[in-house]
Design an enzyme around this catalytic site. Structure first.
Site, PDB file in Angstrom:
ATOM      1  CG  LEU A  94      43.509  18.450  29.998  1.00 21.24           C
ATOM      2  CD1 LEU A  94      43.993  17.576  31.149  1.00 21.24           C
ATOM      3  CD2 LEU A  94      43.388  19.908  30.430  1.00 21.24           C
ATOM      4  CG  HIS A 110      38.808   5.910  28.412  1.00 20.79           C
ATOM      5  ND1 HIS A 110      38.314   7.093  27.906  1.00 20.79           N
ATOM      6  CD2 HIS A 110      38.466   4.938  27.534  1.00 20.79           C
ATOM      7  CE1 HIS A 110      37.701   6.841  26.756  1.00 20.79           C
ATOM      8  NE2 HIS A 110      37.779   5.547  26.514  1.00 20.79           N
ATOM      9  CD  GLU A 175      34.746   4.435  35.594  1.00 21.01           C
ATOM     10  OE1 GLU A 175      34.307   5.406  36.224  1.00 21.01           O
ATOM     11  OE2 GLU A 175      34.744   4.373  34.363  1.00 21.01           O
TER      12      GLU A 175
HETATM   13  C1  GAR Z   1      33.409   7.932  34.545  1.00 24.28           C
HETATM   14  O1  GAR Z   1      32.720   6.762  34.248  1.00 24.28           O
HETATM   15  C2  GAR Z   1      34.677   8.047  33.744  1.00 24.28           C
HETATM   16  O2  GAR Z   1      35.214   6.802  33.387  1.00 24.28           O
HETATM   17  C3  GAR Z   1      34.216   8.785  32.532  1.00 24.28           C
HETATM   18  O3  GAR Z   1      33.282   9.719  33.012  1.00 24.28           O
HETATM   19  C4  GAR Z   1      32.606   9.164  34.123  1.00 24.28           C
HETATM   20  C5  GAR Z   1      32.503  10.213  35.210  1.00 24.28           C
HETATM   21  O4  GAR Z   1      31.653   9.797  36.228  1.00 24.28           O
HETATM   22  N1  GAR Z   1      35.313   9.419  31.892  1.00 24.28           N
HETATM   23  C6  GAR Z   1      35.413   9.599  30.581  1.00 24.28           C
HETATM   24  O5  GAR Z   1      34.540   9.271  29.802  1.00 24.28           O
HETATM   25  C7  GAR Z   1      36.699  10.257  30.128  1.00 24.28           C
HETATM   26  N2  GAR Z   1      36.855  10.170  28.714  1.00 24.28           N
HETATM   27  P1  GAR Z   1      31.658  10.538  37.628  1.00 24.28           P
HETATM   28  O6  GAR Z   1      31.500  12.028  37.357  1.00 24.28           O
HETATM   29  O7  GAR Z   1      30.470   9.990  38.361  1.00 24.28           O
HETATM   30  O8  GAR Z   1      32.960  10.220  38.310  1.00 24.28           O
END
Ligand code: GAR
Length: 217
Positions: A94, A110, A175
Site C-alpha cells: 500500500l 507480519h 497469529e
Molecule cells: C499470514 O501468515 C501472515 O502473517 C502473512 O500471510 C499469511 C496469511 O495467511 N502475511 C504476510 O506475509 C504479510 N507480509 P492467511 O491467509 O491464512 O491468514
C-alpha cells in the site's frame, strides 16, 4: 461500542477466520463489516461469504498504478464505515495514498519478529540464518514497509528439522491467537498510534510491543 472491522486479505484467510471467530466468541467487541481482497479468486472471499460476511473484490490488475488502486480501495471501503482496517495476509504493498488517511486505524500481521525479516520469505530467511526462534508481529502500518511500531509479538521455537512449511504452521497458530487480542486493544482505544510510536494506556510501548498479559487484561 461495538467496532467495525474491515479485513484485507489476498490468500487463504485463516487469520480472517480467526478474527471472525473472535468476534463471534466475544473476544473482540466488534464485527467484520467487510472482507476485501485484491485477488477475486482468493479463498478468503469464499470463506467469508460462507459465513455470511460482506465481501469486496478489487482486482489490482485493473488499475494503472498503485496509487490508482489505493484510491479505489479507499473509496470502496468507506461505505462500510470501518473503525479499523486489518491486513491479514494482504500481499499488495500500500502507498501513502491509502495509508495516510487510515493512519492509526490500520494494522498488519507480519510473520517474523520485526524488525527482523521485513518483506517476503520470512521463514526461509530465519532458517537460513540459523535462528533459534521465530514469530509474528502485529504492528501499526506506517508509510515505510513493515516498519510501523509493534503492538504485540508472539515467539515460537525453531526446531531441528523445521522447513519453511512446518515453521509457518507453528507461527500461524500464534497469529490466530494474538491478532484478536491486538485488534480488541485497538478497538477499545487502549492501544493507539501517537506519531510514529505505539502506546498502551498512554504509555509508549517498547520495540517488541506489549506484554501479552497486559493486553489480555
Ligand atoms: C499470514 O501468515 C501472515 O502473517 C502473512 O500471510 C499469511 C496469511 O495467511 N502475511 C504476510 O506475509 C504479510 N507480509 P492467511 O491467509 O491464512 O491468514
Amino acid at each position: 461500542m461495538s467496532g467495525r472491522i474491515a479485513v484485507l486479505a489476498s490468500g487463504i484467510g485463516s487469520n480472517a477466520e480467526a478474527l471472525a471467530d473472535a468476534c463471534e466468541d466475544g473476544l473482540i467487541n466488534g464485527s467484520l463489516c467487510v472482507v476485501a481482497s485484491n485477488r477475486p479468486g482468493a479463498p478468503v472471499l469464499a470463506r467469508a461469504a460462507a459465513r455470511g460476511l460482506p465481501t469486496l473484490a478489487l482486482d489490482h490488475r485493473a488499475y494503472p498504478d498503485r496509487a490508482a488502486f489505493d484510491t479505489a480501495l479507499n473509496e470502496a471501503l468507506l461505505p462500510f464505515e470501518p473503525d479499523l482496517i486489518v491486513l491479514a495476509g494482504f500481499m499488495r504493498i500500500l502507498t501513502p495514498t491509502f495509508i495516510t488517511p487510515w493512519r492509526g486505524r490500520l494494522v498488519n500481521i507480519h510473520p517474523s519478529l520485526l524488525p527482523l525479516y521485513p518483506g517476503l520469505d520470512t521463514h526461509a530467511r530465519a532458517l537460513a540464518a540459523g535462528d533459534r526462534e521465530a514469530g509474528a508481529t502485529v504492528h501499526f502500518v506506517i508509510e515505510a514497509l513493515d516498519a510501523g511500531p509493534a503492538i504485540l509479538q508472539a515467539r515460537v521455537p525453531i526446531r531441528a528439522g523445521d522447513d519453511p512449511g512446518t515453521l509457518a504452521a507453528r507461527v500461524q497458530r500464534e497469529e490466530h491467537r494474538i491478532y484478536p487480542l491486538a485488534v480488541q486493544a485497538c478497538l477499545s482505544g487502549r492501544v493507539r498510534l501517537a506519531g510514529d510510536r505505539a502506546e498502551l494506556d498512554e504509555t509508549v510501548l517498547p520495540a517488541s510491543g506489549a506484554e501479552e498479559a497486559a493486553l489480555a487484561r
